[in-house]
Every structure is written in C-alpha cells, then in structure tokens.
Write a protein that holds these residues in place. Structure first.
Motif, PDB file in Angstrom:
ATOM      1  N   VAL A 143      12.179  -4.250  -1.701  1.00 41.99           N
ATOM      2  CA  VAL A 143      10.926  -3.419  -1.386  1.00 41.99           C
ATOM      3  C   VAL A 143      11.107  -2.034  -1.124  1.00 41.99           C
ATOM      4  CG1 VAL A 143      10.136  -4.231   0.826  1.00 41.99           C
ATOM      5  CG2 VAL A 143       8.432  -3.433  -0.799  1.00 41.99           C
ATOM      6  N   GLU A 144      12.190  -1.934  -0.195  1.00 42.22           N
ATOM      7  CA  GLU A 144      12.527  -0.459   0.061  1.00 42.22           C
ATOM      8  C   GLU A 144      13.306   0.318  -0.880  1.00 42.22           C
ATOM      9  OE1 GLU A 144      14.236  -0.385   4.019  1.00 42.22           O
ATOM     10  OE2 GLU A 144      12.722  -1.965   4.990  1.00 42.22           O
ATOM     11  N   SER A 145      13.860  -0.273  -1.846  1.00 42.14           N
ATOM     12  CA  SER A 145      14.451   0.204  -2.955  1.00 42.14           C
ATOM     13  C   SER A 145      13.490   0.741  -3.945  1.00 42.14           C
ATOM     14  CB  SER A 145      15.330  -0.628  -3.387  1.00 42.14           C
ATOM     15  OG  SER A 145      15.969  -0.169  -4.795  1.00 42.14           O
ATOM     16  N   LEU A 146      12.685  -0.319  -4.116  1.00 43.14           N
ATOM     17  CA  LEU A 146      11.324   0.192  -5.109  1.00 43.14           C
ATOM     18  C   LEU A 146      10.690   1.380  -4.668  1.00 43.14           C
ATOM     19  CD1 LEU A 146      10.105  -3.502  -5.823  1.00 43.14           C
ATOM     20  CD2 LEU A 146      11.415  -1.862  -7.425  1.00 43.14           C
ATOM     21  N   LEU A 147      10.568   1.455  -3.110  1.00 41.58           N
ATOM     22  CA  LEU A 147       9.696   2.436  -2.707  1.00 41.58           C
ATOM     23  C   LEU A 147      10.204   3.681  -2.442  1.00 41.58           C
ATOM     24  CD1 LEU A 147       7.635   0.198  -0.141  1.00 41.58           C
ATOM     25  CD2 LEU A 147       6.632   1.061  -2.192  1.00 41.58           C
ATOM     26  N   ARG A 148      11.539   3.966  -2.548  1.00 40.02           N
ATOM     27  CA  ARG A 148      12.513   4.610  -2.012  1.00 40.02           C
ATOM     28  C   ARG A 148      12.291   5.133  -0.748  1.00 40.02           C
ATOM     29  NH1 ARG A 148      10.739   6.281  -7.217  1.00 40.02           N
ATOM     30  NH2 ARG A 148      12.319   6.303  -8.901  1.00 40.02           N
ATOM     31  N   SER A 149      12.320   4.164   0.176  1.00 36.15           N
ATOM     32  CA  SER A 149      12.083   4.384   1.628  1.00 36.15           C
ATOM     33  C   SER A 149      13.232   5.337   2.174  1.00 36.15           C
ATOM     34  CB  SER A 149      12.126   2.811   2.209  1.00 36.15           C
ATOM     35  OG  SER A 149      11.966   3.077   3.693  1.00 36.15           O
ATOM     36  N   ASP A 150      12.482   5.783   3.378  1.00 37.88           N
ATOM     37  CA  ASP A 150      13.576   6.655   4.017  1.00 37.88           C
ATOM     38  C   ASP A 150      14.431   5.939   5.070  1.00 37.88           C
ATOM     39  OD1 ASP A 150      11.740   5.944   6.180  1.00 37.88           O
ATOM     40  OD2 ASP A 150      11.302   7.928   6.606  1.00 37.88           O
TER      41      ASP A 150
ATOM     42  N   LEU B  83       0.738  -1.269  -0.160  1.00 44.16           N
ATOM     43  CA  LEU B  83      -0.015   0.078  -0.037  1.00 44.16           C
ATOM     44  C   LEU B  83       0.960   1.315  -0.014  1.00 44.16           C
ATOM     45  CD1 LEU B  83      -2.714  -0.955   2.770  1.00 44.16           C
ATOM     46  CD2 LEU B  83      -2.730  -1.290   0.251  1.00 44.16           C
ATOM     47  N   HIS B  84       0.847   2.052  -1.071  1.00 43.15           N
ATOM     48  CA  HIS B  84       1.634   3.291  -1.114  1.00 43.15           C
ATOM     49  C   HIS B  84       1.015   4.222  -0.395  1.00 43.15           C
ATOM     50  CE1 HIS B  84       4.326   1.950  -4.472  1.00 43.15           C
ATOM     51  NE2 HIS B  84       3.324   1.279  -4.793  1.00 43.15           N
ATOM     52  N   GLY B  85       1.920   5.017   0.518  1.00 41.62           N
ATOM     53  CA  GLY B  85       1.542   5.926   1.304  1.00 41.62           C
ATOM     54  C   GLY B  85       1.069   7.430   0.726  1.00 41.62           C
ATOM     55  N   SER B  86       0.596   8.309   1.144  1.00 39.55           N
ATOM     56  CA  SER B  86       0.276   9.531   0.705  1.00 39.55           C
ATOM     57  C   SER B  86       1.509  10.598   0.848  1.00 39.55           C
ATOM     58  CB  SER B  86      -0.647  10.264   1.619  1.00 39.55           C
ATOM     59  OG  SER B  86      -0.494  10.354   2.966  1.00 39.55           O
ATOM     60  N   GLY B  87       1.406  11.400  -0.081  1.00 39.04           N
ATOM     61  CA  GLY B  87       2.183  12.329  -0.051  1.00 39.04           C
ATOM     62  C   GLY B  87       3.702  11.863  -0.706  1.00 39.04           C
ATOM     63  N   SER B  88       4.735  12.914  -1.217  1.00 37.03           N
ATOM     64  CA  SER B  88       5.887  12.665  -2.112  1.00 37.03           C
ATOM     65  C   SER B  88       6.958  12.510  -1.057  1.00 37.03           C
ATOM     66  CB  SER B  88       5.925  13.581  -2.975  1.00 37.03           C
ATOM     67  OG  SER B  88       5.977  14.929  -2.529  1.00 37.03           O
ATOM     68  N   GLY B  89       8.069  12.257  -1.839  1.00 39.96           N
ATOM     69  CA  GLY B  89       9.183  12.000  -1.063  1.00 39.96           C
ATOM     70  C   GLY B  89       9.564  10.667  -0.356  1.00 39.96           C
ATOM     71  N   PRO B  90      10.369  10.181   0.327  1.00 42.05           N
ATOM     72  CA  PRO B  90      10.744   9.195   1.033  1.00 42.05           C
ATOM     73  C   PRO B  90       9.808   8.880   2.268  1.00 42.05           C
ATOM     74  CG  PRO B  90      12.803  10.290   0.584  1.00 42.05           C
ATOM     75  CD  PRO B  90      11.811  11.325   0.275  1.00 42.05           C
ATOM     76  N   ARG B  91       9.314   7.687   2.424  1.00 43.96           N
ATOM     77  CA  ARG B  91       8.319   7.263   3.533  1.00 43.96           C
ATOM     78  C   ARG B  91       9.021   6.220   4.209  1.00 43.96           C
ATOM     79  NH1 ARG B  91       4.714   8.632  -0.816  1.00 43.96           N
ATOM     80  NH2 ARG B  91       5.046   6.517  -1.736  1.00 43.96           N
ATOM     81  N   PRO B  92       8.671   6.011   5.576  1.00 39.82           N
ATOM     82  CA  PRO B  92       8.701   5.040   6.353  1.00 39.82           C
ATOM     83  C   PRO B  92       8.181   3.833   5.956  1.00 39.82           C
ATOM     84  CG  PRO B  92       7.269   6.657   7.729  1.00 39.82           C
ATOM     85  CD  PRO B  92       7.740   6.956   6.377  1.00 39.82           C
ATOM     86  N   THR B  93       8.520   2.494   6.476  1.00 41.86           N
ATOM     87  CA  THR B  93       7.800   1.347   6.087  1.00 41.86           C
ATOM     88  C   THR B  93       7.213   0.590   7.389  1.00 41.86           C
ATOM     89  OG1 THR B  93       9.483   1.276   4.134  1.00 41.86           O
ATOM     90  CG2 THR B  93       8.137  -0.847   4.532  1.00 41.86           C
TER      91      THR B  93
END
Length: 346
Positions: A158-165, A78-88
């Motif tokens: 998954v964190e690479s795909l999501l550009r996680s923080d 589930l992709h989070g709201s907003g732009s930029g890196p997000r936590p997982t």
C-alpha cells in the motif's frame, strides 16, 4: 498529559467481566447466526495486489492476496489532500470487523480526513481477531495472521502504491485500540504514534485475559486458538502493560468516556424505532465504556510509572457507541498529526 483521572474500582472491574469490547452501535437486536469462517485457499502462497478499484476522488478499495492468511483481504484507502509523499495512518475497526470498516460506515472517517494530508488505510474483515497471529485455525473465525499482514505484508504494497514518505501511525477503537497498542509495542519504531480509543490493554492479568477471551468468544471464536491456554507466554507477550517500555519514544494517545450518555445518545434513543431495544443497547454501551475507562486508567498509570509521556483524555460523558467515537477522533488527531509532522491547521 492526563485529564480527570479517576481511581479504578472493583465495580468497574466487575463491569469488564461482561464486556465484549465491541461498539454497541453495531450490536444486533436479534441473535445473529454463527459467523462463517473465511475460506482458506492453500494455493495462495504469494502476497500481492489482486485488484484496485477507485470508488471516488478520495477513496479506493484494494484487494490484497495474503500468503499468511491464504485469502484475499479487502483494504480501503482514503487519499490525503495535497501532492507529494504523505504519511500513512493505519486505522483499525472494532470487534465486528465488517468487510468495510465501520470507521467509514459509522465513524465518518472519510469526512474527517477529507482535508488532511495523510493517507488512511482501513483493513476490513478482522472479526473478533484481535488483529493478531493466532496459534491455530479457528472453526468460526478461520485462519488469522493479522499481525503478519498488517506489519509485513500490507505496508510494502500500500505504501508503494501511495508513494508514502515512509512515516506511519496506527490507531484503533475498542478491539482495534487494544490491537493498535499491541502492534506498536511489539514492533518498536515502526509507528511514530499510536492512538487507542475506548480500549483495553492488558491480556495476562485475570481481568485483561477475561476481556480478551470474551471479545473473541463474542464472535464465536475459541480463545485458546488465539494464544494458547491462559498463562501461556504468548498471553504475556501481547500484554501492552507489561511491554509498555517498548512504547518509549512513540507518541501515545488514550481516551475513554465514563459511560454516562450524552445528549446525542439520549436523542438517538428517543428517535429509535424501538425505544425499549435502544435503551437496552444504551445500557450495554454504558457498561462497555465504563470498563474501557478502567482499562484506560490502568494503561495511563503504567505509562506514568515508567515516565513515558502520553496524552490521555477522559470524557465526562459518552458511551461505547460510534457517535461518541467520532468525537474522540479529532482529539486523537491532535497527537497523531504532531508526530507525523503535519501542520496544526491541517
């Protein structure tokens, strides 16, 4: 913070001896055929992304080849709201371990997280596995190396795909609650926060061993294939009560209800196609949740002995059912979001 503490009783302990640690809403009304063990592919020696399918604006399905389990694992995001890196947030299912997590099909996780700036990762297919690395291949449940998959194989992909923080939390319900606590305890510092909803957390004392063994056996597995014979070091090593010191510094949320049905539970029984069957299921859900309550009290007491802070919610009503788990999710989010440094309004 602990609310409404009740003493652990012998009656509650006895209830646990019949508990399957599974959401009762998912329990079949007729006997199910034995599970078919996932096929092992000896040639699958590398971990990597096999397929990526966008399901809607919020949700996508990943197919990930696992070298440790020699098969492809389905993971929904589930992709989070907003732009930029997000936590997982890694969110674990109960004992049924359906191909699509029951958090999505029954727990309304997609609706809850739609406006939250966090990416939620929901693995499917962990039936009866305890989300652990097993000692041996099991004829019913197959080759399970879930701890390796969840902590070593999945996050980099998954964190690479999501550009996680790079900030993580883990949570689960029932069997997934026990697993979330085990993973946080066994991988100190990997997760900023852990939430266990309606779970049990010991494995090596007689009661904890019984609950874990029944959880595995309820889906056709052999508990000795999990961590070896009772009393082995692995049963001790997976005990979150004994290993609770490793949780120091991690934000912790625990919750459980009493097993007393809510108005919504009773309405669901009244509206069921078969009221007698629904009543039987509700009775099982009451017993399961009463057992989870005792387990949660046991874990909360251990954390209190060690002076490790934790938020513990004891609901006055509720059974072991997805309608009640939904009510626990927002409360767990209050703790998880603070640890993930997400503003309170989100």
């Amino acid at each position: 913070m602990t609310r409404g503490r009740l003493p652990m009783t012998a009656a509650a302990a006895a209830v646990l001896s019949i508990a399957l640690a599974a959401p009762i809403a998912a329990a079949p009304q007729v006997p199910s055929p034995p599970p078919t063990a996932p096929t092992v592919d000896p040639a699958m020696t590398r971990t990597g992304l096999v397929d990526r399918v966008r399901l809607d604006d919020q949700r996508e399905r990943l197919s990930i080849a696992s070298a440790s389990m020699r098969r492809v694992i389905t993971v929904e995001v589930l992709h989070g709201s907003g732009s930029g890196p997000r936590p997982t947030l890694y969110l674990l299912d109960g004992v049924d371990g359906d191909p699509t997590s029951a958090w999505l099909t029954k727990g309304k996780a997609a609706e809850f997280f739609a406006d939250k700036p966090v990416d939620v990762v929901l693995p499917g297919g962990g039936t009866g596995s305890m989300y652990s690395d097993w000692d041996r291949h099991d004829s019913a449940l197959g080759l399970n190396r879930w701890e390796t998959f969840l902590t070593a194989e999945l996050p980099p992909i998954v964190e690479s795909l999501l550009r996680s923080d790079g900030v993580r939390a883990i949570a689960g319900v029932s069997m997934g609650a026990q697993a979330a606590m085990m993973l946080a305890q066994r991988h100190r510092g990997m997760y900023r926060a852990v939430a266990g909803m309606s779970g049990c957390y010991s494995t090596s004392d007689p009661l904890g061993h019984a609950v874990t063994a029944i959880t595995v056996a309820s889906r056709g597995g052999d508990p000795t294939n999990l961590w070896g014979p009772p009393g082995s070091q692995e049963w001790v090593d997976h005990d979150s009560l004994l290993g609770a010191e490793a949780l120091r510094g991690t934000a912790i949320y625990l919750s459980a209800a009493t097993g007393i049905p809510t108005s919504a539970d009773l309405l669901a029984v009244a509206r069921a196609p078969s009221v007698p069957d629904a009543l039987a299921e509700a009775g099982g859900g009451a017993a399961l949740e009463s057992g989870s309550r005792s387990c949660t009290e046991q874990m909360a007491n251990r954390l209190n002995e060690l002076r490790i802070p934790a938020t513990v919610e004891y609901e006055p009503h509720g059974v072991h059912a997805w309608s009640d788990f939904q009510a626990q999710l927002p409360k767990s989010w209050n703790v998880l979001s603070r640890a993930l440094e997400i503003p309170k309004a989100q």
